[in-house]
Design a protein around this motif. Structure first.
Motif, PDB file in Angstrom:
ATOM      1  N   ALA A 111     -14.339   3.204   2.584  1.00 47.49           N
ATOM      2  CA  ALA A 111     -13.300   4.350   2.532  1.00 47.49           C
ATOM      3  C   ALA A 111     -12.843   3.203   0.186  1.00 47.49           C
ATOM      4  O   ALA A 111     -12.840   3.993  -0.561  1.00 47.49           O
ATOM      5  CB  ALA A 111     -12.010   4.388   2.313  1.00 47.49           C
ATOM      6  N   ALA A 112     -13.171   2.302   0.692  1.00 47.76           N
ATOM      7  CA  ALA A 112     -12.892   2.250  -1.211  1.00 47.76           C
ATOM      8  C   ALA A 112     -13.754   2.149  -2.345  1.00 47.76           C
ATOM      9  O   ALA A 112     -13.125   2.965  -3.789  1.00 47.76           O
ATOM     10  CB  ALA A 112     -12.708   0.588  -1.196  1.00 47.76           C
ATOM     11  N   PRO A 113     -15.280   2.650  -1.876  1.00 49.58           N
ATOM     12  CA  PRO A 113     -15.851   2.936  -3.738  1.00 49.58           C
ATOM     13  C   PRO A 113     -15.764   4.386  -3.204  1.00 49.58           C
ATOM     14  O   PRO A 113     -15.492   5.478  -4.744  1.00 49.58           O
ATOM     15  CB  PRO A 113     -17.306   2.728  -2.978  1.00 49.58           C
ATOM     16  CG  PRO A 113     -16.848   1.678  -1.515  1.00 49.58           C
ATOM     17  CD  PRO A 113     -15.763   2.232  -1.171  1.00 49.58           C
ATOM     18  N   VAL A 156       1.125  -1.277   0.109  1.00 50.05           N
ATOM     19  CA  VAL A 156       0.346  -0.125  -0.276  1.00 50.05           C
ATOM     20  C   VAL A 156       0.816   1.435  -0.368  1.00 50.05           C
ATOM     21  O   VAL A 156       0.806   2.130  -0.799  1.00 50.05           O
ATOM     22  CB  VAL A 156      -0.527   0.078   1.539  1.00 50.05           C
ATOM     23  CG1 VAL A 156      -1.736   1.949   1.802  1.00 50.05           C
ATOM     24  CG2 VAL A 156      -2.156  -1.272   0.437  1.00 50.05           C
ATOM     25  N   ILE A 184     -13.096   6.098  -2.406  1.00 50.06           N
ATOM     26  CA  ILE A 184     -11.610   6.183  -3.283  1.00 50.06           C
ATOM     27  C   ILE A 184     -11.837   6.345  -4.996  1.00 50.06           C
ATOM     28  O   ILE A 184     -11.282   6.948  -5.886  1.00 50.06           O
ATOM     29  CB  ILE A 184     -10.208   5.265  -2.910  1.00 50.06           C
ATOM     30  CG1 ILE A 184      -9.741   6.006  -1.279  1.00 50.06           C
ATOM     31  CG2 ILE A 184      -9.492   5.106  -3.815  1.00 50.06           C
ATOM     32  CD1 ILE A 184      -9.138   4.944  -0.524  1.00 50.06           C
ATOM     33  N   ALA A 185     -12.372   4.726  -4.908  1.00 49.18           N
ATOM     34  CA  ALA A 185     -12.931   4.360  -6.559  1.00 49.18           C
ATOM     35  C   ALA A 185     -13.436   5.881  -7.582  1.00 49.18           C
ATOM     36  O   ALA A 185     -12.953   6.357  -8.342  1.00 49.18           O
ATOM     37  CB  ALA A 185     -13.789   3.514  -6.405  1.00 49.18           C
ATOM     38  N   SER A 206     -12.990  -2.842   8.765  1.00 48.02           N
ATOM     39  CA  SER A 206     -13.535  -3.560   7.685  1.00 48.02           C
ATOM     40  C   SER A 206     -15.187  -2.526   7.626  1.00 48.02           C
ATOM     41  O   SER A 206     -14.535  -2.467   6.400  1.00 48.02           O
ATOM     42  CB  SER A 206     -13.757  -4.594   8.084  1.00 48.02           C
ATOM     43  OG  SER A 206     -12.495  -6.382   8.380  1.00 48.02           O
ATOM     44  N   GLY A 260     -12.742   0.202   5.867  1.00 46.33           N
ATOM     45  CA  GLY A 260     -12.566   0.180   4.567  1.00 46.33           C
ATOM     46  C   GLY A 260     -13.451   0.002   3.509  1.00 46.33           C
ATOM     47  O   GLY A 260     -12.619   0.174   1.825  1.00 46.33           O
ATOM     48  N   ALA A 261     -14.213  -0.575   3.520  1.00 46.44           N
ATOM     49  CA  ALA A 261     -15.395  -0.591   2.796  1.00 46.44           C
ATOM     50  C   ALA A 261     -16.095   0.576   2.173  1.00 46.44           C
ATOM     51  O   ALA A 261     -16.488   0.601   1.315  1.00 46.44           O
ATOM     52  CB  ALA A 261     -16.717  -2.050   3.195  1.00 46.44           C
ATOM     53  N   THR A 303       2.591   1.568  -3.501  1.00 51.38           N
ATOM     54  CA  THR A 303       1.805   2.315  -4.272  1.00 51.38           C
ATOM     55  C   THR A 303       0.921   3.898  -4.585  1.00 51.38           C
ATOM     56  O   THR A 303       0.877   4.138  -5.686  1.00 51.38           O
ATOM     57  CB  THR A 303       0.635   0.972  -4.254  1.00 51.38           C
ATOM     58  OG1 THR A 303       0.809  -0.244  -4.489  1.00 51.38           O
ATOM     59  CG2 THR A 303      -1.016   1.425  -5.271  1.00 51.38           C
TER      60      THR A 303
END
Length: 149
Positions: free
Chosen positions: A76-78, A14, A80-81, A70, A73-74, A17
């Motif tokens: 944050a992921a969308p 991470v 960020i996308a 978790s 993260g769930a 990246t």
């Protein structure tokens, strides 16, 4: 132990990246600032990790901390996308070319120094609750405050 090693491997991917993405998205004159922002965020995440200690202490179940992380993260992921602009793929570099600097003794010594530094740092993290037990009186909340500070 395997799960910890796997999580560490994920974490080790991470950071570079994120740094590469920040540098790739920033104009050349602002790359240093972009990289320092990523590093500040990683440092803040470490400090805010004390929240997980507090959650585990207050609930009496470390699994709740894992659920909390978790869920973060769930969420944050969308985000960020959706919000992070597309980053163009860099040209492919063969593995042999990527590993070539390891043949340089100076690079090897720098990597060994970094490995020893972080090994020492994370060993302290692994046993910090035991080391601070007399100060905290076994209180996870007090430990969380000390970790945050």
């Amino acid at each position: 132990m395997f799960a910890r090693a796997l999580a560490g491997l994920g974490g080790s991917m991470v950071t570079p990246t994120a740094i590469a993405a920040a540098a790739g998205l920033a104009p050349p004159e602002r790359r240093g600032r972009a990289i320092s922002t990523v590093m500040a965020g990683l440092s803040a995440a470490t400090a805010l990790g004390a929240i997980g200690t507090a959650i585990g202490s207050l609930t009496g179940d470390w699994r709740i901390t894992m659920v909390f992380v978790s869920v973060l993260g769930a969420v944050a992921a969308p985000a960020i996308a959706l919000l992070l602009p597309k980053i163009p793929n860099p040209p492919l570099v063969p593995l042999r070319t990527r590993l070539a600097p390891l043949g340089d003794r100076h690079v090897g010594m720098g990597l060994l120094t970094t490995l020893l530094l972080f090994t020492g740092l994370y060993i302290v993290y692994s046993y910090i609750a035991d080391g601070l037990d007399r100060v905290t009186g076994g209180s996870g909340t007090t430990l969380a405050i000390l970790l945050f500070v």
